[in-house]
Write a protein that holds these residues in place. Structure first.
Motif, PDB file in Angstrom:
ATOM      1  N   THR A  47      37.203 -12.007   5.608  1.00  0.00           N
ATOM      2  CA  THR A  47      37.624 -13.414   5.635  1.00  0.00           C
ATOM      3  C   THR A  47      36.425 -14.322   5.879  1.00  0.00           C
ATOM      4  OG1 THR A  47      39.832 -12.827   6.402  1.00  0.00           O
ATOM      5  CG2 THR A  47      39.138 -15.092   6.778  1.00  0.00           C
ATOM      6  N   LEU A  48      35.557 -13.919   6.808  1.00  0.00           N
ATOM      7  CA  LEU A  48      34.347 -14.695   7.061  1.00  0.00           C
ATOM      8  C   LEU A  48      33.478 -14.738   5.807  1.00  0.00           C
ATOM      9  CD1 LEU A  48      32.497 -16.302   8.975  1.00  0.00           C
ATOM     10  CD2 LEU A  48      31.413 -14.116   9.567  1.00  0.00           C
ATOM     11  N   SER A  49      33.315 -13.614   5.139  1.00  0.00           N
ATOM     12  CA  SER A  49      32.506 -13.570   3.918  1.00  0.00           C
ATOM     13  C   SER A  49      33.050 -14.520   2.858  1.00  0.00           C
ATOM     14  CB  SER A  49      32.466 -12.159   3.348  1.00  0.00           C
ATOM     15  OG  SER A  49      31.729 -11.323   4.190  1.00  0.00           O
ATOM     16  N   HIS A  50      34.360 -14.555   2.716  1.00  0.00           N
ATOM     17  CA  HIS A  50      34.995 -15.462   1.758  1.00  0.00           C
ATOM     18  C   HIS A  50      34.652 -16.913   2.081  1.00  0.00           C
ATOM     19  CE1 HIS A  50      38.061 -17.439  -0.651  1.00  0.00           C
ATOM     20  NE2 HIS A  50      38.483 -18.024   0.446  1.00  0.00           N
ATOM     21  N   HIS A  51      34.816 -17.295   3.348  1.00  0.00           N
ATOM     22  CA  HIS A  51      34.534 -18.677   3.754  1.00  0.00           C
ATOM     23  C   HIS A  51      33.051 -19.020   3.621  1.00  0.00           C
ATOM     24  CE1 HIS A  51      38.577 -19.569   4.886  1.00  0.00           C
ATOM     25  NE2 HIS A  51      38.615 -18.627   5.810  1.00  0.00           N
ATOM     26  N   MET A  52      32.188 -18.077   3.966  1.00  0.00           N
ATOM     27  CA  MET A  52      30.752 -18.343   3.884  1.00  0.00           C
ATOM     28  C   MET A  52      30.311 -18.469   2.428  1.00  0.00           C
ATOM     29  SD  MET A  52      30.326 -18.749   6.978  1.00  0.00           S
ATOM     30  CE  MET A  52      28.690 -19.360   6.805  1.00  0.00           C
ATOM     31  N   LYS A  53      30.926 -17.710   1.533  1.00  0.00           N
ATOM     32  CA  LYS A  53      30.612 -17.806   0.104  1.00  0.00           C
ATOM     33  C   LYS A  53      30.916 -19.223  -0.391  1.00  0.00           C
ATOM     34  CE  LYS A  53      31.602 -15.652  -4.332  1.00  0.00           C
ATOM     35  NZ  LYS A  53      32.556 -16.221  -5.226  1.00  0.00           N
ATOM     36  N   ILE A  54      32.056 -19.751  -0.014  1.00  0.00           N
ATOM     37  CA  ILE A  54      32.449 -21.106  -0.426  1.00  0.00           C
ATOM     38  C   ILE A  54      31.501 -22.146   0.171  1.00  0.00           C
ATOM     39  CG2 ILE A  54      34.259 -22.871  -0.208  1.00  0.00           C
ATOM     40  CD1 ILE A  54      36.279 -20.474  -0.429  1.00  0.00           C
ATOM     41  N   LEU A  55      31.179 -22.014   1.451  1.00  0.00           N
ATOM     42  CA  LEU A  55      30.268 -22.968   2.101  1.00  0.00           C
ATOM     43  C   LEU A  55      28.872 -22.905   1.500  1.00  0.00           C
ATOM     44  CD1 LEU A  55      31.445 -22.547   5.802  1.00  0.00           C
ATOM     45  CD2 LEU A  55      31.689 -24.606   4.385  1.00  0.00           C
ATOM     46  N   CYS A  56      28.402 -21.710   1.188  1.00  0.00           N
ATOM     47  CA  CYS A  56      27.066 -21.568   0.590  1.00  0.00           C
ATOM     48  C   CYS A  56      27.047 -22.080  -0.850  1.00  0.00           C
ATOM     49  CB  CYS A  56      26.599 -20.117   0.661  1.00  0.00           C
ATOM     50  SG  CYS A  56      26.172 -19.569   2.334  1.00  0.00           S
ATOM     51  N   GLU A  57      28.092 -21.796  -1.614  1.00  0.00           N
ATOM     52  CA  GLU A  57      28.147 -22.276  -2.999  1.00  0.00           C
ATOM     53  C   GLU A  57      28.216 -23.801  -3.073  1.00  0.00           C
ATOM     54  OE1 GLU A  57      31.424 -20.201  -4.830  1.00  0.00           O
ATOM     55  OE2 GLU A  57      30.179 -18.446  -5.267  1.00  0.00           O
ATOM     56  N   SER A  58      28.805 -24.419  -2.059  1.00  0.00           N
ATOM     57  CA  SER A  58      28.878 -25.889  -2.022  1.00  0.00           C
ATOM     58  C   SER A  58      27.564 -26.494  -1.510  1.00  0.00           C
ATOM     59  CB  SER A  58      30.035 -26.347  -1.149  1.00  0.00           C
ATOM     60  OG  SER A  58      29.763 -26.086   0.219  1.00  0.00           O
ATOM     61  N   GLU A  59      26.648 -25.629  -1.100  1.00  0.00           N
ATOM     62  CA  GLU A  59      25.336 -26.009  -0.586  1.00  0.00           C
ATOM     63  C   GLU A  59      25.395 -26.758   0.747  1.00  0.00           C
ATOM     64  OE1 GLU A  59      23.226 -27.984  -3.743  1.00  0.00           O
ATOM     65  OE2 GLU A  59      23.413 -26.263  -5.079  1.00  0.00           O
ATOM     66  N   ILE A  60      26.495 -26.574   1.480  1.00  0.00           N
ATOM     67  CA  ILE A  60      26.607 -27.134   2.829  1.00  0.00           C
ATOM     68  C   ILE A  60      25.868 -26.236   3.812  1.00  0.00           C
ATOM     69  CG2 ILE A  60      28.188 -27.652   4.732  1.00  0.00           C
ATOM     70  CD1 ILE A  60      30.334 -28.228   2.681  1.00  0.00           C
ATOM     71  N   VAL A  61      25.975 -24.932   3.580  1.00  0.00           N
ATOM     72  CA  VAL A  61      25.423 -23.918   4.484  1.00  0.00           C
ATOM     73  C   VAL A  61      24.427 -23.067   3.711  1.00  0.00           C
ATOM     74  CG1 VAL A  61      26.032 -21.840   5.805  1.00  0.00           C
ATOM     75  CG2 VAL A  61      27.467 -23.872   5.967  1.00  0.00           C
ATOM     76  N   ILE A  62      23.387 -22.663   4.408  1.00  0.00           N
ATOM     77  CA  ILE A  62      22.435 -21.711   3.827  1.00  0.00           C
ATOM     78  C   ILE A  62      22.464 -20.438   4.673  1.00  0.00           C
ATOM     79  CG2 ILE A  62      20.921 -23.365   2.689  1.00  0.00           C
ATOM     80  CD1 ILE A  62      19.074 -23.239   5.082  1.00  0.00           C
ATOM     81  N   GLY A  63      22.253 -19.321   4.017  1.00  0.00           N
ATOM     82  CA  GLY A  63      22.247 -18.043   4.709  1.00  0.00           C
ATOM     83  C   GLY A  63      20.936 -17.324   4.477  1.00  0.00           C
ATOM     84  N   ARG A  64      20.536 -16.569   5.470  1.00  0.00           N
ATOM     85  CA  ARG A  64      19.349 -15.727   5.327  1.00  0.00           C
ATOM     86  C   ARG A  64      19.650 -14.379   5.966  1.00  0.00           C
ATOM     87  NH1 ARG A  64      16.339 -14.822   9.675  1.00  0.00           N
ATOM     88  NH2 ARG A  64      16.863 -16.030  11.525  1.00  0.00           N
ATOM     89  N   LYS A  65      19.207 -13.351   5.307  1.00  0.00           N
ATOM     90  CA  LYS A  65      19.474 -11.993   5.779  1.00  0.00           C
ATOM     91  C   LYS A  65      18.368 -11.565   6.738  1.00  0.00           C
ATOM     92  CE  LYS A  65      20.942  -7.552   3.967  1.00  0.00           C
ATOM     93  NZ  LYS A  65      22.280  -7.428   4.486  1.00  0.00           N
ATOM     94  N   GLU A  66      18.808 -10.997   7.851  1.00  0.00           N
ATOM     95  CA  GLU A  66      17.870 -10.427   8.825  1.00  0.00           C
ATOM     96  C   GLU A  66      18.436  -9.084   9.260  1.00  0.00           C
ATOM     97  OE1 GLU A  66      16.611 -11.507  13.278  1.00  0.00           O
ATOM     98  OE2 GLU A  66      16.061 -13.055  11.825  1.00  0.00           O
ATOM     99  N   GLY A  67      17.791  -8.018   8.832  1.00  0.00           N
ATOM    100  CA  GLY A  67      18.346  -6.688   9.104  1.00  0.00           C
ATOM    101  C   GLY A  67      19.655  -6.533   8.356  1.00  0.00           C
ATOM    102  N   LYS A  68      20.677  -6.088   9.073  1.00  0.00           N
ATOM    103  CA  LYS A  68      21.975  -5.912   8.413  1.00  0.00           C
ATOM    104  C   LYS A  68      22.860  -7.146   8.528  1.00  0.00           C
ATOM    105  CE  LYS A  68      24.636  -3.840  12.141  1.00  0.00           C
ATOM    106  NZ  LYS A  68      25.696  -2.895  12.419  1.00  0.00           N
TER     107      LYS A  68
END
Length: 109
Positions: A47-68
């Motif tokens: 569920t979190l992944s779904h919401h984060m995908k929408i927020l990132c695609e709208s360019e409101i939120v940015i994500g960066r991977k660190e480890g896992k």
């Protein structure tokens, strides 16, 4: 989506969910790891992944991977176009509030 307001529409859609608003509330003070968001929201990882995908695609939120884990933050200036659009609408509404004529009949309402 061939709209003049393509970016703004994506942002408004992203903001139309309670969980996504909660996520933005959690991110307003800085970057958070997905594990912290999961703890706070008490939702599943999918569920979190779904919401984060929408927020990132709208360019409101940015994500960066660190480890896992993914770390998320609110994108700088992400709401500028929405603020500009709403400001223009409100300025026009105020300017035209004394002009209550029906253009098709040219009569005062």
């Amino acid at each position: 989506m061939n709209s003049l307001y393509k970016k703004e529409i994506k942002i408004f859609k992203a903001l139309s969910d309670e969980n996504r608003i909660k996520i933005l509330e959690l991110l307003k003070n800085g970057e958070k790891c997905a594990c912290k968001l999961l703890e706070e929201l008490k939702i599943s990882q999918s569920t979190l992944s779904h919401h984060m995908k929408i927020l990132c695609e709208s360019e409101i939120v940015i994500g960066r991977k660190e480890g896992k884990w993914m770390h998320y933050s609110i994108a700088e200036n992400s709401f500028d176009s929405v603020f500009d659009l709403l400001s223009d609408i409100m300025a026009s509404a105020r300017l035209n509030s004394d002009n209550n004529f029906c253009e098709c009949e040219n009569k005062k309402l």
